[in-house]
Design an enzyme around this catalytic site. Structure first.
Site, PDB file in Angstrom:
ATOM      1  N   LYS A  92       0.885  -1.168   0.000  1.00 35.57           N
ATOM      2  CA  LYS A  92       0.000   0.000   0.000  1.00 35.57           C
ATOM      3  C   LYS A  92       0.924   1.219   0.000  1.00 35.57           C
ATOM      4  CE  LYS A  92      -1.944   3.107   1.847  1.00 35.57           C
ATOM      5  NZ  LYS A  92      -1.868   4.520   1.427  1.00 35.57           N
ATOM      6  N   VAL A 144      -0.097   7.010  13.468  1.00 39.03           N
ATOM      7  CA  VAL A 144      -0.788   5.953  12.714  1.00 39.03           C
ATOM      8  C   VAL A 144      -0.246   4.581  13.136  1.00 39.03           C
ATOM      9  CG1 VAL A 144      -1.277   5.009  10.421  1.00 39.03           C
ATOM     10  CG2 VAL A 144      -1.327   7.484  10.776  1.00 39.03           C
ATOM     11  N   GLY A 145       1.050   4.501  13.408  1.00 37.52           N
ATOM     12  CA  GLY A 145       1.651   3.235  13.845  1.00 37.52           C
ATOM     13  C   GLY A 145       0.988   2.700  15.108  1.00 37.52           C
ATOM     14  N   GLU A 157       8.275   1.047  11.701  1.00 40.50           N
ATOM     15  CA  GLU A 157       9.358   2.027  11.556  1.00 40.50           C
ATOM     16  C   GLU A 157       8.679   3.384  11.609  1.00 40.50           C
ATOM     17  OE1 GLU A 157      12.413   1.320  11.570  1.00 40.50           O
ATOM     18  OE2 GLU A 157      12.645  -0.691  10.759  1.00 40.50           O
ATOM     19  N   CYS A 202      13.103  10.142   8.368  1.00 42.16           N
ATOM     20  CA  CYS A 202      12.900   9.752   9.764  1.00 42.16           C
ATOM     21  C   CYS A 202      14.209   9.751  10.540  1.00 42.16           C
ATOM     22  CB  CYS A 202      12.251   8.384   9.814  1.00 42.16           C
ATOM     23  SG  CYS A 202      13.092   7.212   8.762  1.00 42.16           S
ATOM     24  N   GLU A 251       8.743  15.943  15.941  1.00 43.37           N
ATOM     25  CA  GLU A 251       9.344  15.672  14.636  1.00 43.37           C
ATOM     26  C   GLU A 251       8.789  16.692  13.638  1.00 43.37           C
ATOM     27  OE1 GLU A 251       8.144  12.074  12.459  1.00 43.37           O
ATOM     28  OE2 GLU A 251      10.278  11.780  12.093  1.00 43.37           O
TER      29      GLU A 251
HETATM   30  P1  NAP Z   1       1.563   8.328   7.834  1.00 43.61           P
HETATM   31  O1  NAP Z   1       0.559   9.383   7.740  1.00 43.61           O
HETATM   32  O2  NAP Z   1       1.673   7.570   9.098  1.00 43.61           O
HETATM   33  O3  NAP Z   1       1.260   7.337   6.626  1.00 43.61           O
HETATM   34  C1  NAP Z   1       2.061   6.223   6.319  1.00 43.61           C
HETATM   35  C2  NAP Z   1       1.272   5.232   5.511  1.00 43.61           C
HETATM   36  O4  NAP Z   1       0.204   4.714   6.298  1.00 43.61           O
HETATM   37  C3  NAP Z   1       0.622   5.818   4.262  1.00 43.61           C
HETATM   38  O5  NAP Z   1       0.651   4.868   3.234  1.00 43.61           O
HETATM   39  C4  NAP Z   1      -0.789   6.071   4.737  1.00 43.61           C
HETATM   40  O6  NAP Z   1      -1.723   6.132   3.693  1.00 43.61           O
HETATM   41  C5  NAP Z   1      -1.018   4.868   5.609  1.00 43.61           C
HETATM   42  N1  NAP Z   1      -2.103   5.019   6.580  1.00 43.61           N
HETATM   43  C6  NAP Z   1      -2.631   6.161   7.075  1.00 43.61           C
HETATM   44  N2  NAP Z   1      -3.636   5.879   7.944  1.00 43.61           N
HETATM   45  C7  NAP Z   1      -3.738   4.530   7.998  1.00 43.61           C
HETATM   46  C8  NAP Z   1      -4.583   3.622   8.706  1.00 43.61           C
HETATM   47  N3  NAP Z   1      -5.510   4.052   9.561  1.00 43.61           N
HETATM   48  N4  NAP Z   1      -4.425   2.292   8.516  1.00 43.61           N
HETATM   49  C9  NAP Z   1      -3.479   1.836   7.677  1.00 43.61           C
HETATM   50  N5  NAP Z   1      -2.659   2.646   6.965  1.00 43.61           N
HETATM   51  C10 NAP Z   1      -2.778   3.982   7.133  1.00 43.61           C
HETATM   52  O7  NAP Z   1       3.017   8.839   7.552  1.00 43.61           O
HETATM   53  P2  NAP Z   1       3.456   9.829   6.395  1.00 43.61           P
HETATM   54  O8  NAP Z   1       2.811  11.129   6.684  1.00 43.61           O
HETATM   55  O9  NAP Z   1       3.244   9.223   5.074  1.00 43.61           O
HETATM   56  O10 NAP Z   1       5.037   9.828   6.588  1.00 43.61           O
HETATM   57  C11 NAP Z   1       5.695  10.606   7.529  1.00 43.61           C
HETATM   58  C12 NAP Z   1       6.066   9.824   8.776  1.00 43.61           C
HETATM   59  O11 NAP Z   1       6.732   8.600   8.460  1.00 43.61           O
HETATM   60  C13 NAP Z   1       7.034  10.549   9.656  1.00 43.61           C
HETATM   61  O12 NAP Z   1       6.543  10.577  10.984  1.00 43.61           O
HETATM   62  C14 NAP Z   1       8.318   9.743   9.593  1.00 43.61           C
HETATM   63  O13 NAP Z   1       9.134   9.813  10.688  1.00 43.61           O
HETATM   64  C15 NAP Z   1       7.843   8.393   9.346  1.00 43.61           C
HETATM   65  N6  NAP Z   1       8.874   7.582   8.684  1.00 43.61           N
HETATM   66  C16 NAP Z   1       9.567   6.649   9.425  1.00 43.61           C
HETATM   67  C17 NAP Z   1      10.560   5.891   8.831  1.00 43.61           C
HETATM   68  C18 NAP Z   1      11.327   4.858   9.595  1.00 43.61           C
HETATM   69  O14 NAP Z   1      11.966   4.034   8.976  1.00 43.61           O
HETATM   70  N7  NAP Z   1      11.297   4.826  10.899  1.00 43.61           N
HETATM   71  C19 NAP Z   1      10.835   6.073   7.498  1.00 43.61           C
HETATM   72  C20 NAP Z   1      10.121   7.028   6.776  1.00 43.61           C
HETATM   73  C21 NAP Z   1       9.124   7.764   7.393  1.00 43.61           C
HETATM   74  P3  NAP Z   1      -2.152   7.566   3.059  1.00 43.61           P
HETATM   75  O15 NAP Z   1      -1.023   8.016   2.241  1.00 43.61           O
HETATM   76  O16 NAP Z   1      -3.334   7.261   2.235  1.00 43.61           O
HETATM   77  O17 NAP Z   1      -2.450   8.466   4.208  1.00 43.61           O
END
Ligand code: NAP
Ligand code: MG
Length: 459
Positions: free
Chosen positions: A154, A211-212, A229, A263, A356
């Site tokens: 996804k 979301v995690g 992650e 991240c 963050e």
């Molecule tokens: P996000 O809003 O948490 O979304 C991540 C993914 O989850 C997207 O594909 C999103 O889909 C999906 N999602 C959203 N709500 C969901 C739900 N209720 N159930 C299942 N899936 C759902 O994160 P983001 O805004 O894309 O990315 C930024 C964040 O990612 C930052 O906080 C960053 O630190 C973190 N990150 C962490 C790492 C690591 O390795 N630790 C690496 C990269 C990024 P949609 O696009 O449709 O919302």
């Protein structure tokens, strides 16, 4: 059919439209993935390995196109995007060595033989954020496939193009239909269905801690396996005895790469007080000299943010009253631009120091001594990455052991190599990706005892 418009973050132009999958379409994809699993598991290990190597070769041949999609669809600089395409190939090549090395054990027991098998889990769902769309997708895909699972991806709604291309390349390379499938759509629809559908046996989620947390709670219902992650607020700790010139020259890339949407961004710089002013003086030219602009230009070092909405969020961390010490350049006009920004001195309770930002904003604070540096570094709910700059080897290792984080570098900012483990502690995540142990995270250990007792002996 609902579609999502994909915009080039540097120009705001629509570059593609992608269908948004429904729950019914997601269910159908899951069913095909279950069916494909039987064939995939039964392939000889050497044949599965060969297909993954062919997939790697197909990625290699398509590197320019994949990199181009990350430039136009996610705003990455072309230099970074080319490296990312190479990483995707290398991750596939590395895990292609997995099928023939999924070793079990033989454990001494009385009256028989005891064996363990590393069994695949079934369907693995990989949920990907928008910041490194193809690389993060592949970190889940490759080890999961190598271990005998089938995979559904996804992608983030904003950045599905490179993942969709990877799925085409898998078919071109000869992977059986249904073994790897990309299901574009909303997190609340497709991603959520991965959580609730019982045939999806494991989730790999990369994204926000918020979301995690919801996904982890959802997985509890079925005791679903999960790798997380999540976010970070990593510290770059600079001691007075460090090579200050090098520490200052490299600090911008450690936080402004990918416009800070990383991240692992070292978004808190902690500097020993005796060299604090000198460090800021050295940092200034490194920040104002950053080339921010057209991501397709090989000379560009920093591109735009992902969206207008995200830029508004990043800007909220730098209100008019913010202590802006250094500000770099950014283009005007179309595109979601934000200049590299250094805040100093910053209150340790300021949102820019605690939360963050996920943008090109870094906060610099002084510390008094080693214990103070460790205390400030650990004063966060996160623990993903970090750097330590000192010429004192004993101190470097002492501090590295004391900082609560999953991935650290000393006198360097490198953190992610596909053959070393990557992941976070505390609210930065759960489990590790990449490296020699990643395959184990996509298998269950099965224990089998075989009796060798002569028949009729009654045992
Ligand atoms: P996000 O809003 O948490 O979304 C991540 C993914 O989850 C997207 O594909 C999103 O889909 C999906 N999602 C959203 N709500 C969901 C739900 N209720 N159930 C299942 N899936 C759902 O994160 P983001 O805004 O894309 O990315 C930024 C964040 O990612 C930052 O906080 C960053 O630190 C973190 N990150 C962490 C790492 C690591 O390795 N630790 C690496 C990269 C990024 P949609 O696009 O449709 O919302
Ligand atoms: Mg989001």
């Amino acid at each position: 059919m609902t579609v999502t418009e994909i915009r080039n973050p540097a120009t705001e132009a629509v570059v593609a439209t992608v269908p948004a999958s429904s729950v019914a379409e997601t269910d159908a994809a899951i069913e095909r993935s279950v069916a494909a699993g039987e064939r995939w598991r039964e392939l000889a290990p050497g044949d599965r390995a060969r297909l993954l190597r062919r997939f790697a070769a197909a990625v290699d041949a398509d590197r320019d196109r994949l990199a181009g999609l990350e430039v136009s669809g996610a705003g990455h600089t072309i230099t970074a995007a080319r490296w990312e395409a190479g990483n995707v190939r290398d991750v596939l090549d590395y895990f292609a060595g997995g099928p023939e090395r999924l070793l079990g054990r033989q454990i001494p027991v009385a009256g028989g033989v005891d064996l363990t098998f590393q069994e695949p889990l079934g369907v693995v769902g990989v949920i990907v954020p928008w910041n490194f769309p193809m690389m993060i997708a592949m970190w889940g895909i490759a080890p999961a496939l190598a271990a005998g699972n089938t995979v559904l991806v996804k992608p983030a709604e904003l950045t599905p193009l490179s993942a969709l291309r990877l799925a085409e390349l898998a078919i071109e390379a000869g992977l059986p239909d249904g073994v790897l499938r990309v299901v574009p759509g909303k997190g609340s629809v497709v991603g959520h269905r991965f959580v609730t559908h019982p045939a999806v046996r494991k989730l790999v989620f990369t994204g926000s801690t918020e979301v995690g947390r919801q996904i982890m709670a959802g997985c509890a219902d079925q005791i679903k396996r999960l790798t997380l992650e999540l976010g970070g607020k990593s510290a770059n700790i600079v001691f007075a005895d460090a090579d200050l010139e090098r520490a200052a020259a490299t600090a911008p890339s450690a936080v402004f790469d990918n416009a800070g949407q990383d991240c692992c961004a070292r978004s808190r710089i902690l500097v020993e007080r005796s060299v604090y002013d000198r460090f800021l003086a050295l940092l200034e030219p490194a920040v104002t000299g950053l080339r921010v602009g057209d991501p397709a230009d090989p000379g560009t070092e920093m591109g735009p943010l992902i969206s207008a909405e995200h830029r508004t969020k990043v800007a909220s961390y730098v209100p008019d009253s913010a202590p802006v010490a250094i500000r770099g350049h950014a283009p005007d006009g179309a595109g979601f631009w934000y200049p590299p920004t250094v805040l100093a001195p910053v209150s340790r309770t300021a949102p820019a120091f605690v939360e963050e930002v996920f943008g090109p904003v870094v906060a610099v604070v002084p510390f008094e001594d080693e214990a103070d540096a460790i205390r400030i570094a650990n004063d966060t709910v996160y623990g993903l990455s970090g750097s330590i700059w000192t010429e004192n080897l004993g101190r470097a290792l002492r501090v590295a052991r004391a900082v609560e984080t999953g991935t650290l570098s000393i006198n360097s900012h490198s953190s992610v190599r596909y053959w070393t483990p990557f992941g976070g502690v505390k609210q930065s995540g759960l489990g590790r990706e990449l490296g020699p142990d990643a395959l184990a995270a996509f298998t269950e250990t099965k224990n089998v005892f075989i009796s060798t007792t002569a028949s009729g002996s009654g045992a």
